[in-house]
Design a protein around this motif. Structure first.
Motif, mmCIF file in Angstrom:
data_model
loop_
_atom_site.group_PDB
_atom_site.id
_atom_site.type_symbol
_atom_site.label_atom_id
_atom_site.label_comp_id
_atom_site.label_asym_id
_atom_site.label_seq_id
_atom_site.Cartn_x
_atom_site.Cartn_y
_atom_site.Cartn_z
ATOM 1 N N ILE A 272 10.181 -2.061 8.169
ATOM 2 C CA ILE A 272 9.553 -0.966 7.422
ATOM 3 C C ILE A 272 10.319 -0.503 6.175
ATOM 4 C CG2 ILE A 272 8.702 1.415 7.613
ATOM 5 C CD1 ILE A 272 8.334 0.774 10.664
ATOM 6 N N GLY A 273 11.580 -0.103 6.377
ATOM 7 C CA GLY A 273 12.286 0.577 5.289
ATOM 8 C C GLY A 273 12.498 -0.307 4.073
ATOM 9 N N GLY A 274 13.129 -1.439 4.293
ATOM 10 C CA GLY A 274 13.450 -2.325 3.180
ATOM 11 C C GLY A 274 12.205 -2.826 2.470
ATOM 12 N N TYR A 275 11.204 -3.199 3.242
ATOM 13 C CA TYR A 275 9.966 -3.718 2.651
ATOM 14 C C TYR A 275 9.308 -2.652 1.768
ATOM 15 C CZ TYR A 275 5.150 -5.228 2.184
ATOM 16 O OH TYR A 275 3.928 -5.564 1.655
ATOM 17 N N MET A 276 9.255 -1.435 2.281
ATOM 18 C CA MET A 276 8.624 -0.351 1.517
ATOM 19 C C MET A 276 9.336 -0.124 0.178
ATOM 20 S SD MET A 276 8.385 3.697 2.438
ATOM 21 C CE MET A 276 10.130 3.964 2.173
ATOM 22 N N VAL A 277 10.653 -0.017 0.253
ATOM 23 C CA VAL A 277 11.429 0.255 -0.960
ATOM 24 C C VAL A 277 11.236 -0.884 -1.963
ATOM 25 C CG1 VAL A 277 13.799 0.450 -1.860
ATOM 26 C CG2 VAL A 277 13.131 1.704 0.205
ATOM 27 N N TYR A 278 11.255 -2.104 -1.452
ATOM 28 C CA TYR A 278 11.188 -3.253 -2.352
ATOM 29 C C TYR A 278 9.789 -3.435 -2.956
ATOM 30 C CZ TYR A 278 12.685 -7.528 -4.484
ATOM 31 O OH TYR A 278 13.017 -8.468 -5.425
ATOM 32 N N GLY B 232 2.665 -1.522 -2.005
ATOM 33 C CA GLY B 232 3.359 -1.200 -3.262
ATOM 34 C C GLY B 232 2.636 -0.117 -4.044
ATOM 35 N N PRO B 233 1.355 -0.354 -4.389
ATOM 36 C CA PRO B 233 0.630 0.655 -5.164
ATOM 37 C C PRO B 233 0.545 2.010 -4.452
ATOM 38 C CG PRO B 233 -0.556 -1.428 -5.205
ATOM 39 C CD PRO B 233 0.583 -1.608 -4.253
#
Ligand code: WTA
Length: 636
Positions: A260-266, A306-307
């Motif tokens: 969750i965290g890393g994917y969201m930020v990236y 992302g959007p």
């Protein structure tokens, strides 16, 4: 977090390499965390172990939905354009989307889904697809979206691999002038899927379908039973957000795992920067139109997460670029005043072939940024896109990345990075590419080419392959110890600009879809009468690569009708994988070029499929060089 000039890009890049942890921590702080992380990064590329924002707690839907309600609750989050241009489009504001996601999340709960359960989603490109994805994330369930073009067998394989408890599907789907049954395909798949307890069915085409008592429920009826109150589950940064299956050079597709965290930020960071999304565009928040299907990573990261994490307006299109005519994309750009258009070279080449008449009656003046993804873009297509769609005033961001990378990796930043046609240009901040030779030795300097690897973790990278960590290690981290191997070949020119040249493994890229040659061979080999086959790619004007299959059969086709047998083989491949994997050409052969140790020499088969019959190179190590002559004579 927004880079505005090339100097800022260079400074950000330097910071991201000198001190990756403080670089990403600063960016991550802009999101809503229930509890802060204790350690920004823990990693090694041997096991591999990759953890970002360790100990941090959050829910990605609070970041994609709740936190926007106060500031932009009434702004469109999703604009949906249906397959049929005469059907009304739908706009969901952030408030409406929040409401619908909460309702769908409650429907999932009502049907027994709990945190950590896997949910398979097999839906057309309708708002309910994005809503279902987010509903899973809301309650901490793991989604596995399966592209609507995959067969029952492929769905079953994916469901069984992930042990999904529930499936969300629709009666059918519209694609251009075709109506496709989805529920029937799911019914076929579920014959072999004991883990599935419930199927939620939405109505789209309202074609008659089977509804099994005790297993199948209607989405519309379920939605009537729930409220819009659904607190978001508190999740760990390293909990799994989704599994997405993708093809490799061996075996069945593997489930790439993103957390969750890393994917969201990236996803958010790359979206915001590369496309330079503006809330205050000329006519309000910009409209971002990514033409991919949510069944692929591009749709996950640049239609949904992302959007929405950036509070953007994302356009979701149900149909195909060539229906009712080849002007459909331009019609949508005109109708919804699209500002950012993100599509694939195969679509551009296909639309190019219909001529400029299809473009000219549409107002494309709203466009500000164009994007390309999925395969190398050839210069002709790049210029056509630049001249006729962007009218030479919109930067083209040629974005290189992969299902495994979670987000864009090597790409221009719109209006920041100086462009070069057909080049993905420079690595984004946080991305440390390296070129290596066959032996894993670094190729330094400029004006060189080699195998593309990444030497340092970035937040969006895969964590494992579901249920089989060793496969992740072997596939990505074992070829060149200490490096993540992308499977792509790449050149770095005199200016240090990167150009991706295509896969160096046995993975094909057909119309931007990843297909493993081994997968197609296995499917062909399932056909009655087929003894063995070898599949290679060859250059295809529209698709980028076409699929060429060499097939050995042990009995003459029925009535000696080889054409019919070829079509039968295509039907078998469609059944086992799906129509996207059907070979473009099939050649029946008596033997395959093999080394004395029994290995098929694909290099020779590739050359023949490419039509280069004279430059086959050394064939002296072949067990039986005569088969090559025979194959050359029978080329199709
Ligand atoms: C290829 C799609 C050249 C590449 C996002 C990669 C590209 C594979 C580009 C991943 C590009 C993707 N230029 N090649 N801009 N973008 N590729 O997992 O071979 O479906 O390894 O992810 O597509 O495909 P996937």
């Amino acid at each position: 977090m927004v880079i505005k000039t090339f100097d800022e890009y260079q400074a950000a890049y330097k910071h991201s390499v000198d001190d990756p942890e403080s670089f990403w921590a600063e960016i991550a702080q802009e999101f809503h965390w229930r509890k802060p992380w204790k350690k920004t990064l823990q990693w090694n590329f041997t096991e591999p172990t990759i953890k970002w924002f360790v100990g941090g707690k959050l829910n990605i839907t609070e970041n994609c939905l709740d936190r926007h309600l106060a500031t932009r609750g009434d702004q469109p989050a999703i604009i949906w354009e249906p397959n049929d241009p005469h059907e009304a489009s739908i706009t969901l504001t952030y408030r409406m989307l929040h409401d619908q996601v909460c309702r769908m999340a409650n429907v999932l709960k009502r049907n027994g889904v709990q945190k950590g359960d896997r949910v398979c989603i097999y839906l057309p490109m309708v708002p309910e697809l994005a809503i279902s994805v987010l509903a899973c994330a809301r309650i901490g369930a793991i989604h596995s979206v399966v592209f609507g073009g995959f067969s029952a067998q492929s769905i079953a394989d994916r469901i069984n691999d992930a042990q999904c408890k529930l499936v969300i599907t629709a009666d059918g789907a519209y694609r251009g002038n075709k109506e496709i049954t989805l529920k029937g395909t799911v019914d076929d798949a579920l014959i072999g899927c004991p883990s599935v307890q419930r199927v939620i069915v939405m109505t789209r085409t309202r074609t008659p379908i089977a509804m099994f008592k005790g297993r199948d429920v209607w989405m519309e009826q379920e939605l009537k039973q729930v409220t819009a109150h659904c607190p978001a589950e508190e999740m760990d940064a390293e909990d799994i957000l989704f599994i997405l299956y993708t093809s490799g050079s061996t075996g069945k597709p593997k489930g790439v795992v993103h957390t969750i965290g890393g994917y969201m930020v990236y996803a958010a960071y790359t979206f915001q920067n590369v496309f330079q999304y503006k809330q205050d565009g000329r006519t309000g928040p910009q409209v971002h139109f990514c033409t991919a299907d949510i069944g692929w990573i591009t749709g996950h990261s640049y239609i949904v997460y992302g959007p929405l994490a950036c509070g953007a307006t994302s356009l979701l299109f149900e149909g195909v670029p060539t229906w009712p005519d080849a002007g459909r994309f331009w019609d949508i750009v005109d109708k919804h005043a699209v500002n950012i258009l993100y599509t694939a070279p195969t679509a551009i080449r296909s639309l190019m072939s219909f001529g400029l008449d299809m473009v000219k009656n549409h107002d494309l003046s709203s466009l500000e940024v164009l994007g390309s993804v999925g395969e190398p873009i050839n210069e002709e297509a790049w210029h056509w896109y630049d001249d006729n769609i962007g009218k030479n005033r919109c930067p083209i961001v040629d974005t290189w990345w992969q299902t495994e990378t979670g987000g864009l990796m090597i790409s221009p930043i719109a209006n920041v990075t100086p462009l070069k046609p057909a080049y993905a240009t420079l690595p984004l901040p946080g991305v440390q590419p390296i070129l290596v030779d066959e032996n894993g030795k670094e190729i330094e300097g400029n004006g060189v080419s080699g195998n593309l690897c990444i030497k340092f973790p970035w937040p969006g990278m895969l964590r494992t392959t579901y249920g089989d960590h060793d496969r992740c290690k072997q596939t990505y981290f074992a070829t060149y110890p200490g490096l993540y191997f992308t499977g792509d070949g790449c050149l770095r020119d005199e200016d240090g600009y990167y150009r991706i040249t295509g896969r160096v493994d046995d993975v094909l890229n057909v119309s931007g879809h990843r297909i493993g040659t081994a997968e197609v061979e296995n499917a062909i080999n399932m056909h009655t009468g087929v003894v063995e086959s070898a599949v290679v790619g060859y250059p295809h004007d529209i698709k980028g690569q076409g699929i060429y299959a060499y097939v050995i059969i042990d009995q003459a086709p029925v009535d000696n009708d080889t054409d019919l047998m070829k079509r039968d083989i295509l039907a078998t491949v469609s059944r086992i994988i799906g129509p996207i994997a059907k070979p473009d050409k099939i050649q029946f052969v008596a033997g395959l070029p093999k080394t004395r140790s029994g290995k098929i020499m694909r290099r020779i088969l590739r050359k023949i499929a490419e039509g280069e019959l004279e430059s086959l190179g050394d064939t002296s190590t072949l067990l039986d060089p005569a088969v090559v002559e025979e194959i050359k004579e029978g080329v199709v």
